[in-house]
Write a protein that holds these residues in place. Structure first.
Motif, mmCIF file in Angstrom:
data_model
loop_
_atom_site.group_PDB
_atom_site.id
_atom_site.type_symbol
_atom_site.label_atom_id
_atom_site.label_comp_id
_atom_site.label_asym_id
_atom_site.label_seq_id
_atom_site.Cartn_x
_atom_site.Cartn_y
_atom_site.Cartn_z
ATOM 1 N N ALA A 1 10.642 -0.725 12.442
ATOM 2 C CA ALA A 1 9.694 0.025 13.264
ATOM 3 C C ALA A 1 10.361 0.630 14.492
ATOM 4 C CB ALA A 1 8.557 -0.892 13.707
ATOM 5 N N GLN A 2 11.433 -0.005 14.958
ATOM 6 C CA GLN A 2 12.166 0.518 16.114
ATOM 7 C C GLN A 2 12.984 1.754 15.739
ATOM 8 O OE1 GLN A 2 14.584 -2.734 17.482
ATOM 9 N NE2 GLN A 2 12.823 -4.117 17.692
ATOM 10 N N GLY A 3 13.211 1.930 14.445
ATOM 11 C CA GLY A 3 13.958 3.102 13.988
ATOM 12 C C GLY A 3 15.455 2.989 14.189
ATOM 13 N N ASP A 4 15.941 1.812 14.618
ATOM 14 C CA ASP A 4 17.368 1.623 14.838
ATOM 15 C C ASP A 4 17.713 0.170 14.535
ATOM 16 O OD1 ASP A 4 19.976 1.530 15.556
ATOM 17 O OD2 ASP A 4 19.671 1.923 17.688
ATOM 18 N N PRO A 5 18.193 -0.126 13.288
ATOM 19 C CA PRO A 5 18.477 -1.499 12.903
ATOM 20 C C PRO A 5 19.768 -2.041 13.485
ATOM 21 C CG PRO A 5 19.026 -0.029 11.109
ATOM 22 C CD PRO A 5 18.425 0.831 12.204
ATOM 23 N N GLN A 6 20.461 -1.305 14.365
ATOM 24 C CA GLN A 6 21.727 -1.790 14.905
ATOM 25 C C GLN A 6 21.491 -2.894 15.935
ATOM 26 O OE1 GLN A 6 24.049 1.478 16.384
ATOM 27 N NE2 GLN A 6 24.145 2.489 14.397
ATOM 28 N N THR B 1 0.821 -1.216 0.000
ATOM 29 C CA THR B 1 0.000 0.000 0.000
ATOM 30 C C THR B 1 0.854 1.264 0.000
ATOM 31 O OG1 THR B 1 -1.810 -1.121 1.145
ATOM 32 C CG2 THR B 1 -1.771 1.286 1.230
ATOM 33 N N ASP B 2 1.844 1.319 0.892
ATOM 34 C CA ASP B 2 2.691 2.514 0.972
ATOM 35 C C ASP B 2 3.530 2.691 -0.288
ATOM 36 O OD1 ASP B 2 2.270 3.651 3.749
ATOM 37 O OD2 ASP B 2 2.723 1.576 4.239
ATOM 38 N N LEU B 3 3.976 1.591 -0.857
ATOM 39 C CA LEU B 3 4.783 1.678 -2.082
ATOM 40 C C LEU B 3 3.945 2.201 -3.240
ATOM 41 C CD1 LEU B 3 7.506 1.178 -3.407
ATOM 42 C CD2 LEU B 3 6.852 -1.216 -3.755
ATOM 43 N N ARG B 4 2.707 1.750 -3.341
ATOM 44 C CA ARG B 4 1.824 2.231 -4.411
ATOM 45 C C ARG B 4 1.561 3.734 -4.291
ATOM 46 N NH1 ARG B 4 -1.168 -2.324 -2.868
ATOM 47 N NH2 ARG B 4 -1.004 -4.073 -4.342
ATOM 48 N N GLN B 5 1.539 4.218 -3.090
ATOM 49 C CA GLN B 5 1.186 5.619 -2.864
ATOM 50 C C GLN B 5 2.383 6.557 -2.898
ATOM 51 O OE1 GLN B 5 -0.977 5.440 0.840
ATOM 52 N NE2 GLN B 5 -2.824 4.578 -0.111
ATOM 53 N N THR B 6 3.562 6.020 -3.147
ATOM 54 C CA THR B 6 4.757 6.854 -3.247
ATOM 55 C C THR B 6 4.720 7.622 -4.566
ATOM 56 O OG1 THR B 6 6.030 5.244 -1.980
ATOM 57 C CG2 THR B 6 7.273 6.872 -3.239
ATOM 58 N N THR B 7 4.756 8.929 -4.477
ATOM 59 C CA THR B 7 4.639 9.749 -5.688
ATOM 60 C C THR B 7 5.896 10.574 -5.976
ATOM 61 O OG1 THR B 7 3.590 11.512 -4.394
ATOM 62 C CG2 THR B 7 2.139 9.926 -5.488
ATOM 63 N N ALA C 1 21.194 11.771 2.414
ATOM 64 C CA ALA C 1 20.011 12.055 1.597
ATOM 65 C C ALA C 1 19.545 13.489 1.779
ATOM 66 C CB ALA C 1 18.885 11.094 1.969
ATOM 67 N N THR C 2 18.813 13.971 0.804
ATOM 68 C CA THR C 2 18.240 15.316 0.893
ATOM 69 C C THR C 2 17.326 15.431 2.114
ATOM 70 O OG1 THR C 2 18.324 15.513 -1.512
ATOM 71 C CG2 THR C 2 16.870 17.034 -0.337
ATOM 72 N N ALA C 3 16.564 14.390 2.371
ATOM 73 C CA ALA C 3 15.666 14.347 3.534
ATOM 74 C C ALA C 3 15.610 12.915 4.032
ATOM 75 C CB ALA C 3 14.269 14.833 3.153
ATOM 76 N N PRO C 4 15.399 12.714 5.332
ATOM 77 C CA PRO C 4 15.320 11.351 5.862
ATOM 78 C C PRO C 4 14.170 10.573 5.227
ATOM 79 C CG PRO C 4 15.492 12.979 7.634
ATOM 80 C CD PRO C 4 15.227 13.742 6.373
ATOM 81 N N LEU C 5 14.280 9.259 5.257
ATOM 82 C CA LEU C 5 13.184 8.422 4.796
ATOM 83 C C LEU C 5 11.962 8.669 5.675
ATOM 84 C CD1 LEU C 5 15.040 5.013 4.234
ATOM 85 C CD2 LEU C 5 14.370 6.674 2.487
ATOM 86 N N THR C 6 10.821 8.744 5.051
ATOM 87 C CA THR C 6 9.588 8.945 5.803
ATOM 88 C C THR C 6 9.128 7.616 6.408
ATOM 89 O OG1 THR C 6 8.159 8.468 3.917
ATOM 90 C CG2 THR C 6 8.923 10.755 4.179
ATOM 91 N N ALA C 7 8.154 7.705 7.300
ATOM 92 C CA ALA C 7 7.606 6.486 7.895
ATOM 93 C C ALA C 7 6.977 5.601 6.822
ATOM 94 C CB ALA C 7 6.573 6.852 8.957
ATOM 95 N N ALA C 8 6.314 6.208 5.848
ATOM 96 C CA ALA C 8 5.704 5.432 4.772
ATOM 97 C C ALA C 8 6.770 4.742 3.920
ATOM 98 C CB ALA C 8 4.830 6.336 3.899
ATOM 99 N N GLU C 9 7.877 5.440 3.648
ATOM 100 C CA GLU C 9 8.953 4.821 2.882
ATOM 101 C C GLU C 9 9.568 3.660 3.651
ATOM 102 O OE1 GLU C 9 10.996 8.202 0.092
ATOM 103 O OE2 GLU C 9 11.166 8.499 2.256
ATOM 104 N N THR C 10 9.737 3.825 4.940
ATOM 105 C CA THR C 10 10.285 2.741 5.753
ATOM 106 C C THR C 10 9.360 1.523 5.715
ATOM 107 O OG1 THR C 10 11.392 4.319 7.210
ATOM 108 C CG2 THR C 10 11.061 2.094 8.066
ATOM 109 N N ARG C 11 8.052 1.755 5.792
ATOM 110 C CA ARG C 11 7.109 0.639 5.703
ATOM 111 C C ARG C 11 7.130 -0.006 4.323
ATOM 112 N NH1 ARG C 11 3.771 4.380 8.546
ATOM 113 N NH2 ARG C 11 2.697 4.909 6.600
ATOM 114 N N ALA C 12 7.510 0.754 3.298
ATOM 115 C CA ALA C 12 7.549 0.242 1.926
ATOM 116 C C ALA C 12 8.834 -0.509 1.613
ATOM 117 C CB ALA C 12 7.376 1.396 0.936
#
Length: 334
Positions: free
Chosen positions: A329-334, A188-194, A266-277
Motif C-alpha cells: 500500500a505504501q507503493g515502495d517495498p524497499q 475480490t480484485d483477483l476475481r475481477q481481473t479480466t 512491463a508494458t504498463a505498471p501494475l494497477t492498484a487492483a493488481e497490487t491488492r490482488a
C-alpha cells in the motif's frame, strides 16, 4: 546407463536423428513429467528429451511445441524445439508415451537468489507477458488441464476433484481449508481481473537457469496459458523473495528487486487492483491442483510431498498478510 536412459538415447537417435550417446534422468521436485539430458560421444553437445506425463493431449503438446518456437524467435531464453525425422513435433516410445526434444540451455537452477538475478528474472517474466496475444501459431491454442481460476470460480467442484485425487491424504488436504477461506475473503480484485497475458504458471527458481551472473533460461513451460499477469508476479515474488527452501518469510530487498524490475519492463505498471490482488494470488499459487495430483498417482509418485510442501508457504503467507499489505500500500517495498 539405466534401461530407461538407454531407451531415451535410442529414441532420440532414431526419431530425432541426434547423435546422442549417453543420458541422465533428472529427478527432484513433485512432478509427473520425465526429463532426460542427452549428450553426444564427446560430451560437448547436449539436448533435453522431455516426457510430458501430466497432460498428454495431442492438441496441448502441439501448442506447447509451437509456443516454444514462437517465444524463442521473439527473444525469450526458452529452449528451441526439434522435430522428428518425419517432421512431427513429438515421438512415441514403445509404450506409446510422447517425448519432445528441446535444445539444451546452459546454466544451473536458481537456488541462491541475489538482488541482481531476481531483477533479471522479473525482466524475463515481463518479456513473456509482453508477447502478443496472437503468436501466429499454426496450431490451436489449448489451455492447461486445470484452469488458473478453478479455486475461484468452482471451489466446491475443485475441492471434490482434489479430494478424489488425494485419497489417503485427507488430513493433509483438510489443512488447506483455512487458507481456502482466506482466499475467498480477500480475492475480490483477483476475481475481477479480466486482462489476460501469456502466463508461465510456475515461475520459480528451479524453472530458471543462470550462469556467470545472468539468467540463461526459462524452462518448464508446461503451464503456459492465458491468465492474469498478477498470478505470475505473485508466484515470482513468493518463490524468489523467500528466505530459503521451506521458509517463505519474504526478504524485503528481494521483494523490491522483483517488483521494481517487473514494473520497469512491463508494458504498463501494475494497477492498484493488481497490487491488492498480489497476496491472494500468492495463496492461489499454493493450493492443490487436482490434475497434478492425479498425474502423480498415474505414474506411481507419492502425492504426500506435493500436498505438504505448499502448506509451509501458506502458513508463512497468512502470518505476513498484514505486513505485506501495508508494504504494498505504501507503493515502495524497499
Amino acid at each position: 546407463m539405466t534401461a530407461q536412459t538407454s531407451a531415451a538415447v535410442a529414441l532420440a537417435r532414431d526419431a530425432f536423428a541426434v547423435p546422442a550417446a549417453d543420458g541422465v534422468l533428472l529427478g527432484g521436485g513433485a512432478t509427473a513429467n520425465q526429463v532426460v539430458v542427452l549428450t553426444d560421444g564427446s560430451g560437448r553437445r547436449r539436448w533435453v528429451l522431455r516426457g510430458p506425463r501430466r497432460d498428454t493431449r495431442p492438441g496441448r503438446l502441439a501448442f506447447l511445441h509451437g509456443f516454444h518456437h514462437a517465444a524463442r524467435t521473439r527473444g525469450l531464453p526458452v529452449a528451441a524445439p526439434r522435430r522428428t525425422v518425419d517432421g512431427q513435433p513429438w515421438a512415441l516410445d514403445a509404450q506409446g508415451q510422447p517425448w519432445l526434444l528441446l535444445e539444451y540451455l546452459p546454466g544451473r537452477p536458481l537456488d541462491a537468489v541475489t538482488t541482481e538475478l531476481a531483477g533479471q528474472a522479473a525482466a524475463h517474466l515481463a518479456a513473456l507477458h509482453r508477447l502478443p496475444d496472437h503468436l501466429g501459431l499454426t496450431t490451436t491454442v489449448v489451455e492447461p488441464d486445470t484452469a488458473w481460476d478453478a479455486w475461484l470460480t468452482a471451489p466446491e467442484e475443485t475441492w471434490r476433484a482434489t479430494t478424489a485425487a488425494a485419497t489417503g491424504h485427507h488430513a493433509l488436504l483438510n489443512a488447506y481449508r483455512l487458507h481456502l477461506d482466506h482466499l475467498q475473503q480477500h480475492a475480490t480484485d483477483l476475481r475481477q481481473t479480466t486482462d489476460l497475458v501469456w502466463g508461465h504458471g510456475d515461475f520459480h527458481g528451479h524453472n530458471l537457469l543462470h550462469h556467470i551472473g545472468r539468467i540463461t533460461g526459462v524452462i518448464d513451460l508446461d503451464g503456459i496459458g492465458r491468465r492474469p499477469r498478477i498470478t505470475d508476479v505473485a508466484c515470482a515474488v513468493l518463490m524468489l523473495a523467500r528466505t530459503g527452501s521451506g521458509d517463505y518469510r519474504l526478504k524485503r530487498h528481494l521483494l523490491s528487486a522483483v517488483l521494481t524490475s517487473y514494473q520497469r519492463h512491463a508494458t504498463a505498471p501494475l494497477t492498484a487492483a493488481e497490487t491488492r490482488a498480489l497476496w491472494p494470488a500468492m495463496v492461489l499459487s499454493q493450493l492443490p491442483d487436482p490434475a497434478h495430483l492425479a498425474a502423480l498417482r498415474r505414474v506411481g509418485c507419492g502425492i504426500g510431498p506435493a500436498l505438504a510442501r505448499p502448506l509451509a508457504a501458506l502458513r508463512d503467507l497468512a502470518a505476513q498478510r498484514n505486513r505485506l499489505t501495508n508494504l504494498l500500500a505504501q507503493g515502495d517495498p524497499q
